[in-house]
Structures are given as structure tokens and as C-alpha cells.
Design a protein around this motif. Structure first.
Motif, PDB file in Angstrom:
ATOM      1  N   TRP A   7      59.263  24.683  25.600  1.00 36.09           N
ATOM      2  CA  TRP A   7      59.449  25.951  24.887  1.00 36.09           C
ATOM      3  C   TRP A   7      59.067  25.795  23.410  1.00 36.09           C
ATOM      4  O   TRP A   7      58.467  26.698  22.816  1.00 36.09           O
ATOM      5  N   VAL A  10      55.328  25.814  23.177  1.00 30.32           N
ATOM      6  CA  VAL A  10      54.838  27.191  23.356  1.00 30.32           C
ATOM      7  C   VAL A  10      55.070  27.986  22.071  1.00 30.32           C
ATOM      8  O   VAL A  10      54.191  28.740  21.620  1.00 30.32           O
ATOM      9  N   ALA A  11      56.242  27.809  21.459  1.00 32.57           N
ATOM     10  CA  ALA A  11      56.550  28.517  20.208  1.00 32.57           C
ATOM     11  C   ALA A  11      55.577  28.111  19.105  1.00 32.57           C
ATOM     12  O   ALA A  11      55.088  28.965  18.347  1.00 32.57           O
ATOM     13  N   ALA A  30      56.743  33.950  19.665  1.00 35.86           N
ATOM     14  CA  ALA A  30      57.090  32.590  19.242  1.00 35.86           C
ATOM     15  C   ALA A  30      58.579  32.482  18.937  1.00 35.86           C
ATOM     16  O   ALA A  30      59.225  31.491  19.294  1.00 35.86           O
ATOM     17  N   ALA A  33      60.325  32.311  22.168  1.00 36.01           N
ATOM     18  CA  ALA A  33      60.188  30.977  22.759  1.00 36.01           C
ATOM     19  C   ALA A  33      61.115  29.979  22.073  1.00 36.01           C
ATOM     20  O   ALA A  33      61.683  29.098  22.724  1.00 36.01           O
ATOM     21  N   ALA A  36      64.472  30.545  23.531  1.00 34.15           N
ATOM     22  CA  ALA A  36      64.539  29.960  24.871  1.00 34.15           C
ATOM     23  C   ALA A  36      64.654  28.443  24.783  1.00 34.15           C
ATOM     24  O   ALA A  36      65.395  27.817  25.561  1.00 34.15           O
ATOM     25  N   GLY A  37      63.962  27.835  23.842  1.00 34.36           N
ATOM     26  CA  GLY A  37      64.058  26.395  23.643  1.00 34.36           C
ATOM     27  C   GLY A  37      65.460  25.982  23.205  1.00 34.36           C
ATOM     28  O   GLY A  37      65.995  24.966  23.667  1.00 34.36           O
ATOM     29  N   GLN A  49      66.864  30.233  30.482  1.00 33.43           N
ATOM     30  CA  GLN A  49      65.868  30.114  29.424  1.00 33.43           C
ATOM     31  C   GLN A  49      64.794  31.195  29.552  1.00 33.43           C
ATOM     32  O   GLN A  49      64.397  31.825  28.559  1.00 33.43           O
ATOM     33  N   PHE A  53      63.921  34.239  26.973  1.00 33.92           N
ATOM     34  CA  PHE A  53      62.557  34.490  26.502  1.00 33.92           C
ATOM     35  C   PHE A  53      62.140  35.935  26.798  1.00 33.92           C
ATOM     36  O   PHE A  53      61.579  36.611  25.929  1.00 33.92           O
ATOM     37  N   SER A  57      61.472  38.637  23.937  1.00 32.95           N
ATOM     38  CA  SER A  57      60.114  39.195  23.831  1.00 32.95           C
ATOM     39  C   SER A  57      60.134  40.710  23.848  1.00 32.95           C
ATOM     40  O   SER A  57      59.504  41.365  23.009  1.00 32.95           O
TER      41      SER A  57
END
Length: 149
Positions: A7, A10-11, A30, A33, A36-37, A49, A53, A57
Motif C-alpha cells: 500500500w 502504491v501511495a 495516494a 492508499a 489502507a497501508g 484494507q 482504500f 478514494s
């Protein structure tokens, strides 16, 4: 690799993409993410998670992005540069004609022309600055005699 590290990657990629595109959407993704991380780092399962996200979002794109775009489109509250001179009072130092002249605006000496090209503004007149054209102030007399060409 643990899910929360993925995550964060990805962010980071979404954040970099936002810097390159300036869409206001990828940056919000981001942030989602990152959330979520953080959820994964706290030990929640991958389903939680993904839910964080998805909710982050949707909230970012539907709620935050329109507000941010509205604020970006607003004109600046404080005029600066030559825009700050428009509407100010000017004092003519020389006769101002279609060919040119000099005026003092806020302590600075500017080249000047009359806004109406058929006017001649005598030296010592008080005028309004109606526009700035390059480095030349376009003036119009406040009151008093303006001699036609």
C-alpha cells in the motif's frame, strides 16, 4: 512482502503521478492508499484494507476534489503587480497625449497615454489608472479640463 508495504508503494507511485499530472485525483487516491497501508500496519486483514482504500478514494474524489477545485479557481484576494495599479490615482508629470507622457502612480514614475486616444491630459492633472498596457499606464482624467486633440 507484507500488504501494508505494498500500500505504501502504491501511495508513493500515485503521489508521484499526481506531481506529474496535477489532476487532484491521483493525490487523493495516494492518501487513501496511505490510510489502507496504516490499516494494514495495525494488523487488519486485507479485506479491511481494501475497504478503507475504497471508502477513502470515494470520499476524496466525491467530497474533497470538488471543494479543492473550487478554491483553485477563485481569483486571488490580493491583487499584485500591475493589476494592483488599476483603479489607483495618478498625477501627470508631463502632458499626456496619444504619443505618450509621464505620470506618478504610487510613488513610481510611469510612461502614460490617455485611455481615450483623442484626449490630451495637461501636466499636473489628477487621473485614474484604467489599465496597464505593458509598461504604460492608460489614464483618464478625474475632473477638470481635458483638451481634445
Amino acid at each position: 512482502m507484507e500488504a501494508w508495504v505494498a500500500w505504501l508503494l502504491v501511495a508513493a507511485l500515485l503521489g508521484l503521478a499526481e506531481l506529474l499530472t496535477l489532476t487532484l485525483a491521483l493525490g487523493l487516491l495516494a492518501v487513501a492508499a496511505l490510510a489502507a497501508g496504516a490499516t494494514g500496519a495495525l494488523g487488519f486483514p486485507p479485506v479491511a484494507q481494501a475497504a478503507v482504500f475504497a471508502l477513502g478514494s470515494v470520499a476524496g474524489i466525491v467530497i474533497v476534489r470538488p471543494i479543492a477545485r473550487r478554491h483553485i479557481r477563485q481569483p486571488p484576494l490580493l491583487r499584485s503587480g500591475t493589476a494592483a495599479l488599476v483603479g489607483r490615482e495618478a498625477y501627470t508629470l508631463t502632458e499626456v497625449t496619444r504619443a505618450g507622457g509621464r505620470a506618478r502612480i504610487g510613488g513610481e514614475e510611469w510612461t502614460a497615454r490617455p485611455y481615450d486616444p483623442d484626449l490630451v491630459i495637461p501636466a499636473g492633472s489628477t487621473t485614474d489608472v484604467l489599465a496597464i498596457d505593458g509598461a504604460t499606464a492608460l489614464l483618464y482624467p478625474v475632473a477638470g479640463p481635458a483638451v481634445p486633440d
